[in-house]
Scaffold this motif. Structure first.
Motif, short mmCIF file in Angstrom:
data_model
loop_
_atom_site.label_atom_id
_atom_site.label_comp_id
_atom_site.label_asym_id
_atom_site.label_seq_id
_atom_site.Cartn_x
_atom_site.Cartn_y
_atom_site.Cartn_z
N PHE A 246 -28.37 -43.75 15.15
CA PHE A 246 -27.06 -43.56 15.80
C PHE A 246 -26.80 -44.27 16.98
CE2 PHE A 246 -27.10 -40.05 12.51
CZ PHE A 246 -25.93 -40.27 12.24
N MET A 247 -25.82 -44.99 17.38
CA MET A 247 -25.66 -45.70 18.63
C MET A 247 -24.32 -45.03 19.32
SD MET A 247 -24.55 -49.50 19.54
CE MET A 247 -22.43 -49.14 19.52
N GLY A 248 -24.77 -44.35 20.34
CA GLY A 248 -23.63 -43.79 21.21
C GLY A 248 -23.05 -44.60 22.48
N HIS A 249 -22.29 -44.39 23.07
CA HIS A 249 -21.64 -45.13 24.26
C HIS A 249 -22.49 -45.01 25.42
CE1 HIS A 249 -19.14 -46.54 27.67
NE2 HIS A 249 -18.49 -47.36 26.54
N GLY A 250 -22.83 -43.64 25.60
CA GLY A 250 -23.73 -43.41 27.03
C GLY A 250 -22.54 -43.09 27.97
N ALA A 251 -23.20 -42.94 29.01
CA ALA A 251 -22.40 -42.52 30.57
C ALA A 251 -23.28 -42.82 31.57
CB ALA A 251 -21.95 -41.06 30.36
N GLU A 252 -22.49 -42.74 32.77
CA GLU A 252 -23.22 -43.13 34.13
C GLU A 252 -23.18 -41.79 35.08
OE1 GLU A 252 -21.85 -46.61 35.85
OE2 GLU A 252 -22.28 -48.03 33.95
N HIS A 253 -23.23 -40.60 34.37
CA HIS A 253 -23.10 -39.31 35.02
C HIS A 253 -24.21 -38.61 34.37
CE1 HIS A 253 -20.25 -38.32 32.08
NE2 HIS A 253 -19.71 -39.38 32.36
N GLU A 254 -24.23 -37.32 34.76
CA GLU A 254 -25.20 -36.20 34.27
C GLU A 254 -24.96 -36.00 33.05
OE1 GLU A 254 -22.07 -34.04 36.58
OE2 GLU A 254 -23.45 -35.46 37.10
N ALA A 255 -23.74 -35.90 32.43
CA ALA A 255 -23.58 -35.66 30.85
C ALA A 255 -24.43 -36.39 30.21
CB ALA A 255 -21.97 -35.88 30.58
N VAL A 256 -24.75 -37.70 30.43
CA VAL A 256 -25.54 -38.62 29.70
C VAL A 256 -26.85 -37.86 29.09
CG1 VAL A 256 -27.20 -39.66 31.50
CG2 VAL A 256 -26.39 -40.93 29.31
N ALA A 257 -27.30 -37.03 29.78
CA ALA A 257 -28.50 -35.96 29.33
C ALA A 257 -28.17 -35.40 28.01
CB ALA A 257 -28.68 -35.02 30.46
N ARG A 258 -27.13 -35.22 27.50
CA ARG A 258 -26.66 -34.67 26.39
C ARG A 258 -27.18 -35.67 25.27
NH1 ARG A 258 -26.05 -31.70 29.81
NH2 ARG A 258 -28.24 -31.39 29.11
N TYR A 259 -27.19 -36.88 25.21
CA TYR A 259 -27.91 -37.97 24.23
C TYR A 259 -29.23 -37.33 24.16
CZ TYR A 259 -23.56 -40.67 24.07
OH TYR A 259 -22.14 -41.11 24.09
N ALA A 260 -30.07 -37.21 25.36
CA ALA A 260 -31.37 -36.94 24.90
C ALA A 260 -31.60 -35.59 24.12
CB ALA A 260 -32.15 -36.97 26.28
N ASP A 261 -30.63 -34.57 24.44
CA ASP A 261 -30.76 -33.32 23.83
C ASP A 261 -30.44 -33.42 22.34
OD1 ASP A 261 -31.53 -32.18 26.49
OD2 ASP A 261 -29.09 -31.56 26.49
N LEU A 262 -29.40 -34.23 22.32
CA LEU A 262 -28.94 -34.48 20.64
C LEU A 262 -30.15 -35.23 19.97
CD1 LEU A 262 -26.85 -34.19 18.34
CD2 LEU A 262 -25.90 -36.54 19.35
N ALA A 263 -30.56 -36.22 20.56
CA ALA A 263 -31.74 -36.96 20.02
C ALA A 263 -32.93 -36.07 19.55
CB ALA A 263 -32.28 -38.10 21.09
#
Length: 136
Positions: free
Chosen positions: A18-35
């Motif tokens: 799955f390819m998400g957009h990502g972010a440049e702030h602390e919310a980007v950590a949610r991608y690692a959590d989801l992964a």
């Protein structure tokens, strides 16, 4: 929702990214959590982002199948899905997976087209609306 909406043609031995957009702030950590959460349900399903968090470079060494499915973790199929994920450019995720000698199958369907994702968004919207009414 991710593992409930995997491609019908995918076998259990095939990797899915799955390819998400990502972010440049602390919310980007949610991608690692989801992964991590998705990996716990199916070790061949990977979640990455174009910016920050889990990048494609982190996922490529973990791929083991000859055929790899690419799915946008984006609400709609737009420029990122068409070019950055499934495009023919040498920097697209598709090209980078194929450069490893793997067959790549892009799925051009946004998450808004899946009932499981829509149900999550609606539940969050209801919770937010309820929170607004409770504070009045």
């Amino acid at each position: 929702a991710c593992v409930n909406h995997l491609p019908a043609g995918r076998t259990a031995q095939e990797d899915v990214i799955f390819m998400g957009h990502g972010a440049e702030h602390e919310a980007v950590a949610r991608y690692a959590d989801l992964a991590d959460a998705v990996y716990g349900l199916d070790a061949r399903v990977h979640v990455g982002a174009m910016n920050g968090a889990v990048l494609l470079e982190d996922i490529l060494p973990r791929l083991s199948s000859e055929r790899v499915w690419l799915m946008p973790l984006l609400s709609v199929v737009g420029n990122h899905a068409l070019k950055d994920m499934a495009g023919q450019d040498s920097q697209s995720w598709r090209s980078r997976v194929e450069s490893q000698g793997r067959q790549c199958v892009p799925v051009l369907k946004g998450t808004a087209e899946y009932a499981g994702f829509a149900e999550i968004w609606l539940r969050h919207l209801e919770d937010a609306a309820q929170s607004c009414f409770e504070s009045v």
